[in-house]
Scaffold this motif. Structure first.
Motif, PDB file in Angstrom:
ATOM      1  N   ASP A  58       0.843  -1.191   0.000  1.00 55.75           N
ATOM      2  CA  ASP A  58       0.000   0.000   0.000  1.00 55.75           C
ATOM      3  C   ASP A  58       0.883   1.249   0.000  1.00 55.75           C
ATOM      4  N   ILE A  59       0.316   2.366  -0.428  1.00 58.62           N
ATOM      5  CA  ILE A  59       1.012   3.650  -0.389  1.00 58.62           C
ATOM      6  C   ILE A  59       0.784   4.296   0.978  1.00 58.62           C
ATOM      7  N   PHE A  60       1.869   4.763   1.596  1.00 62.16           N
ATOM      8  CA  PHE A  60       1.791   5.465   2.877  1.00 62.16           C
ATOM      9  C   PHE A  60       2.403   6.855   2.728  1.00 62.16           C
ATOM     10  N   MET A  61       1.962   7.773   3.563  1.00 62.07           N
ATOM     11  CA  MET A  61       2.492   9.133   3.548  1.00 62.07           C
ATOM     12  C   MET A  61       2.894   9.542   4.961  1.00 62.07           C
ATOM     13  N   THR A  62       3.997  10.266   5.058  1.00 66.74           N
ATOM     14  CA  THR A  62       4.424  10.821   6.331  1.00 66.74           C
ATOM     15  C   THR A  62       5.064  12.180   6.079  1.00 66.74           C
ATOM     16  N   THR A  63       5.140  12.998   7.100  1.00 64.81           N
ATOM     17  CA  THR A  63       5.801  14.299   7.004  1.00 64.81           C
ATOM     18  C   THR A  63       6.853  14.405   8.101  1.00 64.81           C
ATOM     19  N   TYR A  64       7.824  15.279   7.862  1.00 68.66           N
ATOM     20  CA  TYR A  64       8.945  15.403   8.795  1.00 68.66           C
ATOM     21  C   TYR A  64       8.656  16.471   9.838  1.00 68.66           C
ATOM     22  N   ASP A  65       8.905  16.119  11.095  1.00 70.23           N
ATOM     23  CA  ASP A  65       8.727  17.037  12.221  1.00 70.23           C
ATOM     24  C   ASP A  65      10.084  17.676  12.526  1.00 70.23           C
ATOM     25  N   ASN A  66      10.268  18.910  12.098  1.00 68.55           N
ATOM     26  CA  ASN A  66      11.556  19.575  12.300  1.00 68.55           C
ATOM     27  C   ASN A  66      11.875  19.795  13.774  1.00 68.55           C
ATOM     28  N   ASP A  67      10.858  20.015  14.594  1.00 71.93           N
ATOM     29  CA  ASP A  67      11.099  20.254  16.019  1.00 71.93           C
ATOM     30  C   ASP A  67      11.637  19.007  16.716  1.00 71.93           C
ATOM     31  N   GLU A  68      11.082  17.846  16.352  1.00 73.45           N
ATOM     32  CA  GLU A  68      11.499  16.589  16.984  1.00 73.45           C
ATOM     33  C   GLU A  68      12.574  15.858  16.180  1.00 73.45           C
ATOM     34  N   ALA A  69      12.891  16.375  14.987  1.00 76.01           N
ATOM     35  CA  ALA A  69      13.899  15.766  14.110  1.00 76.01           C
ATOM     36  C   ALA A  69      13.570  14.304  13.804  1.00 76.01           C
ATOM     37  N   GLN A  70      12.312  14.039  13.496  1.00 72.81           N
ATOM     38  CA  GLN A  70      11.907  12.697  13.103  1.00 72.81           C
ATOM     39  C   GLN A  70      10.620  12.763  12.281  1.00 72.81           C
ATOM     40  N   TRP A  71      10.280  11.639  11.670  1.00 73.41           N
ATOM     41  CA  TRP A  71       9.090  11.564  10.824  1.00 73.41           C
ATOM     42  C   TRP A  71       7.879  11.195  11.666  1.00 73.41           C
ATOM     43  N   TYR A  72       6.733  11.791  11.314  1.00 72.80           N
ATOM     44  CA  TYR A  72       5.486  11.438  11.991  1.00 72.80           C
ATOM     45  C   TYR A  72       5.089  10.009  11.620  1.00 72.80           C
ATOM     46  N   GLU A  73       4.193   9.433  12.417  1.00 77.52           N
ATOM     47  CA  GLU A  73       3.686   8.092  12.139  1.00 77.52           C
ATOM     48  C   GLU A  73       3.036   8.077  10.754  1.00 77.52           C
ATOM     49  N   PRO A  74       3.509   7.206   9.835  1.00 75.17           N
ATOM     50  CA  PRO A  74       2.941   7.169   8.482  1.00 75.17           C
ATOM     51  C   PRO A  74       1.467   6.784   8.503  1.00 75.17           C
ATOM     52  N   GLN A  75       0.733   7.300   7.514  1.00 73.59           N
ATOM     53  CA  GLN A  75      -0.687   7.026   7.385  1.00 73.59           C
ATOM     54  C   GLN A  75      -0.957   6.362   6.039  1.00 73.59           C
ATOM     55  N   ASN A  76      -1.843   5.360   6.068  1.00 72.62           N
ATOM     56  CA  ASN A  76      -2.278   4.739   4.818  1.00 72.62           C
ATOM     57  C   ASN A  76      -2.949   5.809   3.958  1.00 72.62           C
ATOM     58  N   TYR A  77      -2.532   5.935   2.682  1.00 78.84           N
ATOM     59  CA  TYR A  77      -3.016   7.020   1.832  1.00 78.84           C
ATOM     60  C   TYR A  77      -4.446   6.806   1.357  1.00 78.84           C
ATOM     61  N   GLY A  78      -5.025   5.663   1.673  1.00 83.01           N
ATOM     62  CA  GLY A  78      -6.453   5.461   1.436  1.00 83.01           C
ATOM     63  C   GLY A  78      -6.834   5.173   0.004  1.00 83.01           C
ATOM     64  N   LEU A  79      -8.129   5.241  -0.246  1.00 82.66           N
ATOM     65  CA  LEU A  79      -8.715   4.957  -1.551  1.00 82.66           C
ATOM     66  C   LEU A  79      -8.901   6.261  -2.342  1.00 82.66           C
ATOM     67  N   PRO A  80      -8.762   6.228  -3.657  1.00 84.12           N
ATOM     68  CA  PRO A  80      -8.592   5.077  -4.550  1.00 84.12           C
ATOM     69  C   PRO A  80      -7.134   4.710  -4.809  1.00 84.12           C
ATOM     70  N   PHE A  81      -6.213   5.313  -4.070  1.00 84.27           N
ATOM     71  CA  PHE A  81      -4.796   5.087  -4.331  1.00 84.27           C
ATOM     72  C   PHE A  81      -4.336   3.688  -3.909  1.00 84.27           C
ATOM     73  N   ASN A  82      -5.038   3.077  -2.956  1.00 87.86           N
ATOM     74  CA  ASN A  82      -4.693   1.736  -2.500  1.00 87.86           C
ATOM     75  C   ASN A  82      -5.808   0.757  -2.803  1.00 87.86           C
ATOM     76  N   SER A  83      -5.474  -0.533  -2.757  1.00 85.24           N
ATOM     77  CA  SER A  83      -6.435  -1.597  -3.027  1.00 85.24           C
ATOM     78  C   SER A  83      -5.947  -2.857  -2.339  1.00 85.24           C
ATOM     79  N   THR A  84      -6.674  -3.967  -2.525  1.00 85.09           N
ATOM     80  CA  THR A  84      -6.232  -5.238  -1.956  1.00 85.09           C
ATOM     81  C   THR A  84      -5.169  -5.892  -2.829  1.00 85.09           C
TER      82      THR A  84
END
Length: 397
Positions: A190-216
């Motif tokens: 599946d496709i996941f998306m995350t963004t970078y947290d400059n304050d914490e110097a790490q990436w946020y918890e990735p999120q499933n990009y949902g439909l219609p971009f993903n499928s079984t």
């Protein structure tokens, strides 16, 4: 008298025998299985009773169902089916959005190629590393003339995303898309998306990009060209084992869904599964999007064919980077060329926004902020371009 007694005795004996027969018949009936009592219409054969099999939903199907109401409204411009082995070369990503390359000899789970993304300036890259059991993402930055040691992406849990691959970093430098197969997938990758947290110097918890971009099925790559407002999705849904489909779509700044459209689940599933891209053309201006795509491809070809003309001093003008004497000069000149392309794109976007500002009074407040930001970006890019040119001339002279 004796005859009457004999008759009574015989009657009692016959009654006792009848009761015994009835008892035996009852026992036989109870011993016979139900299937043996039911005869078929032909041949007298027993008919088996088939019990209904309960349908058990997989976790992927449950995830699909839960995400169905929030299916994104997206215009898919076009699609093409290509070989799974070399689809990266068929994604027409422009240089301003970076580059995607397959890592030679690197294969992950299920024979999936391990790839690398490198930004347009050539000083940052994210790539997949691993084997057929597990893969993970690593990053490097160019410091001077040397690449830093590879380091994992802080914040990405390898247990939650044990098979991460196909990274793509958006032009903002903080939004990362990648494919992964794990507990948060609908079935395959599946496709996941995350963004970078400059304050914490790490990436946020990735999120499933949902439909219609993903499928079984498997979704391998999502790449977005912010400069031309185009995107590409690579998936093997409804394809043979050796093929994938590359969908070209128009990304939106704000995610829209179908909740206000009042459509039933059957129609919603058609959009969620990309049943027919023609059904999505009403969500945007396909002709304009195809025009941007054609202009982007033409611009890329023109940049490749563009002749080099760079004045070193009043007497010397080079026509090829190979004419530069120093290796550092050649590296800086490559950066200068990329910066000039970026400046041209910024100028084009700025001009378009200024036209919209004049034509769309209702959108002026939002456009004003965008125009100011673009003007500042262009001013900084021009300053950086002058500084690079000055450094090259200083090295060569």
């Amino acid at each position: 008298m004796r005859s009457r007694e004999n008759g009574l005795s015989l009657y009692k004996t016959q009654k006792s025998m009848r009761l015994k027969y009835i008892a035996i018949l009852l026992l036989l009936c109870m011993a016979l299985p139900v299937a043996a009592q039911k005869k078929g219409a032909k041949g007298g054969k027993a008919t088996k009773v088939v019990k209904p099999v309960a349908h058990v939903e997989t976790s992927g199907q449950k995830l699909f169902k839960s995400m169905l109401p929030s299916t994104a409204k997206v215009m898919f411009i076009d699609s093409v089916v290509v070989s799974k082995a070399d689809f990266l070369s068929r994604v027409p990503l422009n240089k301003e959005s970076g580059s995607l390359t397959a890592r030679k000899g690197k294969v992950g789970h299920g024979g999936v190629l391990l790839t690398q993304y490198q930004n347009d300036f050539g000083d940052r890259r994210i790539y997949a590393e691993g084997d057929t059991t597990a893969t993970h993402l690593l990053a490097q930055t160019l410091v001077g003339k040397q690449w830093s040691a590879p380091h994992p992406l802080a914040g990405l849990d390898g247990n939650e995303y044990p098979r991460a691959c196909f990274p793509f970093l958006a032009s903002d430098g903080v939004t990362l898309f990648f494919a992964a197969q794990g507990p948060h997938s609908m079935g395959g990758y599946d496709i996941f998306m995350t963004t970078y947290d400059n304050d914490e110097a790490q990436w946020y918890e990735p999120q499933n990009y949902g439909l219609p971009f993903n499928s079984t099925a498997n979704e391998y790559l999502l790449a977005i060209d912010d400069y031309d407002t185009l995107g590409w999705l690579v998936t093997d849904r409804n394809q043979p084992a050796d093929s994938v489909c590359i969908y070209t779509f128009e990304p939106t700044s704000i995610r829209k869904d179908f909740q206000a459209d009042d459509i039933d689940d059957a129609h919603l599933k058609r959009f969620a599964q990309i049943h027919a891209i023609k059904d999505t053309w009403k969500f945007g201006k396909r002709k304009d999007a195809l025009g941007r795509l054609a202009a982007m491809i033409a611009r890329g070809k023109a940049t490749t064919m563009k002749k080099v003309q760079f004045a070193i001093n009043d007497r010397t003008v080079i026509t090829s980077p190979s004419q530069l004497k120093h290796a550092e000069s050649r590296t800086l000149y490559a950066q200068l060329q990329e910066l000039e392309t970026l400046m041209a794109n910024t100028q084009t976007t700025l001009d378009n926004n200024r036209k919209k500002y004049a034509q769309q009074p209702s959108a002026r407040q939002q456009l004003r902020a965008q125009i100011i930001k673009l003007e500042q970006q262009l001013e900084q890019q021009q300053a950086d371009s002058r500084a690079l040119a000055k450094r090259i001339r200083k090295l060569e002279n």
